[in-house]
Design an enzyme around this catalytic site. Structure first.
Site, PDB file in Angstrom:
ATOM      1  N   HIS A 199      28.641 104.466  16.875  1.00 51.14           N
ATOM      2  CA  HIS A 199      29.659 105.348  16.300  1.00 51.14           C
ATOM      3  C   HIS A 199      30.582 104.611  15.328  1.00 51.14           C
ATOM      4  O   HIS A 199      31.009 105.159  14.319  1.00 51.14           O
ATOM      5  CB  HIS A 199      30.494 105.994  17.417  1.00 51.14           C
ATOM      6  CG  HIS A 199      31.099 104.996  18.351  1.00 51.14           C
ATOM      7  ND1 HIS A 199      30.357 104.349  19.321  1.00 51.14           N
ATOM      8  CD2 HIS A 199      32.374 104.520  18.470  1.00 51.14           C
ATOM      9  CE1 HIS A 199      31.139 103.521  20.002  1.00 51.14           C
ATOM     10  NE2 HIS A 199      32.364 103.607  19.506  1.00 51.14           N
ATOM     11  N   CYS A 253      27.355  97.932  13.469  1.00 49.95           N
ATOM     12  CA  CYS A 253      28.368  98.329  14.447  1.00 49.95           C
ATOM     13  C   CYS A 253      29.715  97.809  13.946  1.00 49.95           C
ATOM     14  O   CYS A 253      29.819  97.417  12.782  1.00 49.95           O
ATOM     15  CB  CYS A 253      28.046  97.818  15.846  1.00 49.95           C
ATOM     16  SG  CYS A 253      27.991  96.030  16.020  1.00 49.95           S
ATOM     17  N   GLY A 254      30.728  97.798  14.799  1.00 44.17           N
ATOM     18  CA  GLY A 254      32.043  97.377  14.337  1.00 44.17           C
ATOM     19  C   GLY A 254      32.041  95.981  13.755  1.00 44.17           C
ATOM     20  O   GLY A 254      32.520  95.744  12.644  1.00 44.17           O
ATOM     21  N   THR A 255      31.481  95.023  14.498  1.00 44.07           N
ATOM     22  CA  THR A 255      31.426  93.636  14.039  1.00 44.07           C
ATOM     23  C   THR A 255      30.023  93.199  13.645  1.00 44.07           C
ATOM     24  O   THR A 255      29.843  92.263  12.872  1.00 44.07           O
ATOM     25  CB  THR A 255      31.907  92.695  15.159  1.00 44.07           C
ATOM     26  OG1 THR A 255      31.029  92.841  16.293  1.00 44.07           O
ATOM     27  CG2 THR A 255      33.345  93.003  15.559  1.00 44.07           C
ATOM     28  N   GLY A 258      27.444  92.870  18.693  1.00 43.87           N
ATOM     29  CA  GLY A 258      26.754  93.522  19.802  1.00 43.87           C
ATOM     30  C   GLY A 258      25.333  93.897  19.445  1.00 43.87           C
ATOM     31  O   GLY A 258      24.398  93.693  20.238  1.00 43.87           O
ATOM     32  N   HIS A 286      15.095  80.676   5.156  1.00 41.64           N
ATOM     33  CA  HIS A 286      14.979  79.601   6.142  1.00 41.64           C
ATOM     34  C   HIS A 286      14.484  80.074   7.508  1.00 41.64           C
ATOM     35  O   HIS A 286      13.810  79.325   8.210  1.00 41.64           O
ATOM     36  CB  HIS A 286      16.326  78.902   6.326  1.00 41.64           C
ATOM     37  CG  HIS A 286      16.718  78.063   5.161  1.00 41.64           C
ATOM     38  ND1 HIS A 286      17.839  77.257   5.148  1.00 41.64           N
ATOM     39  CD2 HIS A 286      16.145  77.900   3.942  1.00 41.64           C
ATOM     40  CE1 HIS A 286      17.929  76.644   3.986  1.00 41.64           C
ATOM     41  NE2 HIS A 286      16.922  77.023   3.232  1.00 41.64           N
ATOM     42  N   ARG A 325       8.898  72.879   7.721  1.00 44.21           N
ATOM     43  CA  ARG A 325       9.817  72.573   8.827  1.00 44.21           C
ATOM     44  C   ARG A 325      10.403  73.852   9.416  1.00 44.21           C
ATOM     45  O   ARG A 325      10.621  73.948  10.626  1.00 44.21           O
ATOM     46  CB  ARG A 325      10.931  71.634   8.368  1.00 44.21           C
ATOM     47  CG  ARG A 325      11.937  72.241   7.383  1.00 44.21           C
ATOM     48  CD  ARG A 325      12.910  71.178   6.898  1.00 44.21           C
ATOM     49  NE  ARG A 325      14.038  71.736   6.178  1.00 44.21           N
ATOM     50  CZ  ARG A 325      14.023  72.077   4.893  1.00 44.21           C
ATOM     51  NH1 ARG A 325      12.884  71.952   4.193  1.00 44.21           N
ATOM     52  NH2 ARG A 325      15.097  72.557   4.296  1.00 44.21           N
ATOM     53  N   ARG A 329       9.938  75.398  13.273  1.00 40.28           N
ATOM     54  CA  ARG A 329      11.077  75.759  14.115  1.00 40.28           C
ATOM     55  C   ARG A 329      11.005  77.215  14.581  1.00 40.28           C
ATOM     56  O   ARG A 329      11.400  77.539  15.699  1.00 40.28           O
ATOM     57  CB  ARG A 329      12.379  75.479  13.357  1.00 40.28           C
ATOM     58  CG  ARG A 329      12.608  73.984  13.145  1.00 40.28           C
ATOM     59  CD  ARG A 329      13.611  73.702  12.067  1.00 40.28           C
ATOM     60  NE  ARG A 329      13.675  72.256  11.797  1.00 40.28           N
ATOM     61  CZ  ARG A 329      14.264  71.735  10.721  1.00 40.28           C
ATOM     62  NH1 ARG A 329      14.828  72.528   9.817  1.00 40.28           N
ATOM     63  NH2 ARG A 329      14.281  70.432  10.557  1.00 40.28           N
TER      64      ARG A 329
END
Length: 337
Positions: A199, A253-255, A258, A286, A325, A329
């Site tokens: 939301h 999302c907000g940040t 999550g 990368h 490389r 990885r």
């Protein structure tokens, strides 16, 4: 240029490109011109080309362009792949129109002055190609079409361009460029990009989907309103589709935190939280990341658009020795429990 000052059947060089452009802008002339493949004829009037070649009007002409954005209807991935071969010896058909971006400095300068030019090979239909100025005058003077000749020291007589039909995903004419390889690469990359939000990211997601609607194949997996929802549900939806379709995803999302944590719970997902365009490039180059997680609160719409564009325009080249490389990885990550 004064119309009365134009002399029919005159020979020019590309050093006189401004004069050539003015002549063609009258839409009363055809020009015999060297290109990067076989020699051609160009004009701003398609009817004159049909007439001088005695060409069946059911056979379409090629539109010479000097910018990929002059081709209408290309998807983001089609543009990205075609830029590897243009300018060059490749003709494409898109929405029923044939286009080519010639790798000829003279032609490119001419198009910059005239706009896209209609073109065809320099010959009478079903006849041998014309190789030089003398042949051009001998053959074209029989027609009642005004023409000029653009001369250079060495005329081309090489193989014509490869033609691929992007509408039908097929090779129409073989040439020096492998058309099937291009078709396969476009089909591989013309895939859905899966996008979802909670939301808090709904309005940002809605704006992004609207912004890219004509350029990307975006599949919106929700949410579809600002009503409170749980972000792990939508992170899971995108993660599953990215893995199933070997595609890429966008989560908001907000940040972005999550969504990123939840998506990385799925084996095969390499999700990253991105806050600036440079990070988006590095994430792909990368780490071969397949999901980017954006912030709807701490990143602006314009910044998120730049992040998405940078991500989509970046490559992870498995054949580049510099990436060995990184490949090692990534394999190590995939083996973690």
């Amino acid at each position: 240029m004064n119309q009365n000052s134009i002399k029919c059947n005159k020979v020019y060089t590309f050093r006189e490109v401004s004069t050539i452009a003015q002549i063609l802008k009258t839409k009363k002339y055809v020009a015999f011109a060297p290109t990067d493949t076989v020699n051609g004829i160009v004009s701003l009037s398609p009817s004159l080309i049909y007439k001088i070649k005695n060409r069946d009007k059911k056979k379409k002409l090629i539109l010479f362009v000097n910018d990929i954005n002059q081709v209408k209807g290309l998807s983001h991935f089609e543009k990205k792949i075609l830029q590897k071969f243009w300018p060059g010896k490749l003709t494409i058909i898109k929405n029923g129109i044939s286009y080519r971006f010639p790798n000829s400095n003279g032609i490119k300068k001419l198009i910059k002055l005239t706009g896209p030019l209609y073109s065809s090979s320099a010959n009478i239909s079903n006849s041998s190609p014309i190789h030089n100025t003398i042949e051009a005058f001998k053959i074209f003077k029989k027609s009642k079409v005004n023409f000029i000749v653009i001369k250079q020291n060495k005329f081309n007589a090489s193989m014509p361009s490869t033609i691929i039909d992007l509408d039908r995903k097929s090779v129409i004419r073989k040439g020096l460029i492998d058309g099937n390889k291009i078709i396969n690469e476009i089909e591989k990359n013309s895939r859905f990009i899966f996008i979802a939000s909670d939301h808090a990211g709904y309005e940002m997601k809605k704006a992004i989907v609207n912004y890219f609607k004509n350029d990307l194949l975006l599949k919106d997996l929700g949410c579809y309103s600002k009503k409170s929802v749980d972000y792990p549900i939508f992170a899971a939806k995108v993660a599953k589709q990215v893995i199933k379709n070997n595609s890429i995803g966008i989560l908001i999302c907000g940040t972005g935190f999550g969504m990123c944590i939840a998506a990385n719970k799925f084996r095969g997902v390499r999700a990253v939280n991105i806050i600036n365009p440079k990070m988006a490039h590095l994430a792909k180059e990368h780490n071969d990341c397949n999901i980017i997680c954006l912030s709807a609160i701490y990143s602006s719409f314009s910044n998120n658009v730049r992040i998405i564009n940078n991500f989509l325009n970046s490559y992870f080249d498995i054949n580049d020795p510099k990436n060995f490389r990184h490949i090692r990885r990534i394999k190590q990550i995939s083996m973690l429990p």
